[in-house]
Design a protein around this motif. Sequence first.
Motif, mmCIF file in Angstrom:
data_model
loop_
_atom_site.group_PDB
_atom_site.id
_atom_site.type_symbol
_atom_site.label_atom_id
_atom_site.label_comp_id
_atom_site.label_asym_id
_atom_site.label_seq_id
_atom_site.Cartn_x
_atom_site.Cartn_y
_atom_site.Cartn_z
ATOM 1 N N PRO A 163 0.817 -1.226 0.000
ATOM 2 C CA PRO A 163 0.000 0.000 0.000
ATOM 3 C C PRO A 163 0.848 1.271 0.000
ATOM 4 C CG PRO A 163 -0.903 -1.595 1.544
ATOM 5 C CD PRO A 163 0.413 -2.132 1.096
ATOM 6 N N LEU A 164 1.955 1.259 0.783
ATOM 7 C CA LEU A 164 2.828 2.428 0.815
ATOM 8 C C LEU A 164 3.509 2.624 -0.533
ATOM 9 C CD1 LEU A 164 4.191 4.726 2.355
ATOM 10 C CD2 LEU A 164 5.916 3.071 3.152
ATOM 11 N N ILE A 165 3.949 1.522 -1.150
ATOM 12 C CA ILE A 165 4.568 1.612 -2.473
ATOM 13 C C ILE A 165 3.570 2.174 -3.478
ATOM 14 C CG2 ILE A 165 5.488 0.235 -4.385
ATOM 15 C CD1 ILE A 165 6.703 -1.638 -2.309
ATOM 16 N N GLN A 166 2.304 1.775 -3.378
ATOM 17 C CA GLN A 166 1.267 2.283 -4.273
ATOM 18 C C GLN A 166 1.100 3.793 -4.106
ATOM 19 O OE1 GLN A 166 -0.736 0.207 -6.444
ATOM 20 N NE2 GLN A 166 -1.191 2.231 -7.305
ATOM 21 N N GLN A 167 1.114 4.253 -2.859
ATOM 22 C CA GLN A 167 0.996 5.698 -2.603
ATOM 23 C C GLN A 167 2.195 6.454 -3.165
ATOM 24 O OE1 GLN A 167 0.340 6.462 1.558
ATOM 25 N NE2 GLN A 167 -1.449 5.094 1.691
ATOM 26 N N GLN A 168 3.391 5.895 -2.959
ATOM 27 C CA GLN A 168 4.589 6.549 -3.484
ATOM 28 C C GLN A 168 4.540 6.642 -5.009
ATOM 29 O OE1 GLN A 168 7.649 4.022 -1.862
ATOM 30 N NE2 GLN A 168 7.852 5.209 0.044
ATOM 31 N N ALA A 169 4.039 5.580 -5.655
ATOM 32 C CA ALA A 169 3.932 5.595 -7.121
ATOM 33 C C ALA A 169 2.945 6.653 -7.582
ATOM 34 C CB ALA A 169 3.497 4.216 -7.611
ATOM 35 N N GLU A 170 1.815 6.792 -6.886
ATOM 36 C CA GLU A 170 0.811 7.781 -7.277
ATOM 37 C C GLU A 170 1.313 9.206 -7.101
ATOM 38 O OE1 GLU A 170 -2.473 6.772 -4.839
ATOM 39 O OE2 GLU A 170 -3.039 4.981 -6.005
ATOM 40 N N ASN A 171 2.239 9.410 -6.148
ATOM 41 C CA ASN A 171 2.773 10.745 -5.877
ATOM 42 C C ASN A 171 4.125 10.994 -6.548
ATOM 43 O OD1 ASN A 171 0.620 11.574 -4.108
ATOM 44 N ND2 ASN A 171 1.509 10.241 -2.526
#
Length: 519
Positions: A163-171
Amino acid sequence: MSKENPDKPPIFEDGRGDPDKEGGAVESPEPLDQSLKKRTRQRTASPPRGSTPQSSPPKFVSVEELMETAKGVTNMALAHEIVVNGGFRVTPSQPPEGSLEKRVKDIVHKAFWDCLEAQLAEDPPSYDHAIKLLAEVKEALLSFLLPGHGRLRLRIEEALDVPLIQQQAENGALDMGKMATFVIDTMGALCAPCRDQEIHKLREITGIIPLFKYSGFLPQSKDMQGYILSDGDGSIRPHLMQQSVEYERKKFQEFLDKQPNAMDLTQKWLQDTAKALLNGDWEGGASSAGASAPIPSTLHPLIVHNHAYLHLLKWDHASCPFPETLLMDQRRFQEMQWELEELTAVAAVLLIVYNSAGAAISGLPGLLEQLKGTTKLLLAELHSPDFRAEEAFATVAERMWEEVRRSLAQHGFSPFSSERQAVLKGQIAAVRLPDNSIRRLIDSRVQTYLLGFLESSQRGCPTTLPGGLAPIQKELEEVAIKFSRLVNYNKLVFAPHYQRILQDVLRGEGPAPIREGDS
């Protein structure tokens, strides 16, 4: 005599123990679920008669229950194989070059990496495939951890937090290089030491796609599995051993609940052994005190149990169903039986040769090993369907005579007379017969040694090697160690069942039927 004795387990206990790991690879036995189903069909078709113990009436179960039971038994067989087979390894499956499967596999892999490369080349980059890859990598890494790897597990969970990796990718803050470096470092910590040089080369690769594509992570996952199942510092076997006894006992009980008559053969095995000992009909070897030692009139369960296991090395596998609790190891017992029969024949031949030639060849350097090696080579196919016993033993007799004649001449001794030569050859050729007196003598001493080895592992005292077995001492010890490990592990798993059966048998009541829920 020094040897590696297995750990000493009591015959009946709460199921916890840690017998030594068995060395040497052996083939996997017939799946236990298939064997048990086959035995169940056989017993259902015709009710047990004669000395076969009575059992509870069969219980009808649904297809779903049977499928679930079969799955549990299969898992139990896998856990058992990992624990008792020191040579168990996970090997990757590679489709043949040029096959349809290989072409499809190559196309799929190429499509995956091409898609990943295209997504990362976009502006801004798309990380859909990359995140899926990292999630799979995370699960794979976690699956390789041992129970004591709590700190490393926490590091993997934190570094590959999807989930954190997904957030980093979106930002736009995802650092794939950092992710890849962490994966390679973790692989280096988990994989076998022989991969260290390859891991070092991976650190020198620049570019995310080449790094992931050529890291060989998926192939090396098999290497990691093999390493953690090995006997090295990373072995999972000691941890698996702690749980395997209770796991196998639980799974077998689940099967027993659905098939209450699933221990009939085990009951008969123990009952027949006790009867043979009490009636003086025992042919599987005498007690460790010696070949002529009397069987006590009052039997202890441990005595019956040890002799019962010894009888498994004389089993008629072609016509007698094997005890249910030992089905997963039936092939191992049969292979040990074959090995012991070959060693018995070799020892009998050497005993004849040295008794015939006497001091003339006694102590000659290298001669014993040469005679032994020749005999083993000529009898290597002893249990092959194509083995011709009369021809093979006649050849052994001829070769032994040639070696003896050459040694006598070389060291200045008088040659054998033609009559003495004929006697030597005739005695060796006669070893092929199962009732040959010398072969039976050696066999009795082998059985005495194996029984003594079992007892010594339980009492913690050394085993005495009977006379005539010195030429095969090394091979015999190896078989005894494997035999003792299997016996001790089986005792730990099925101790509650064996205890109740043996108590009933030795009280003279006959084995009580296995009831649903018994343990």
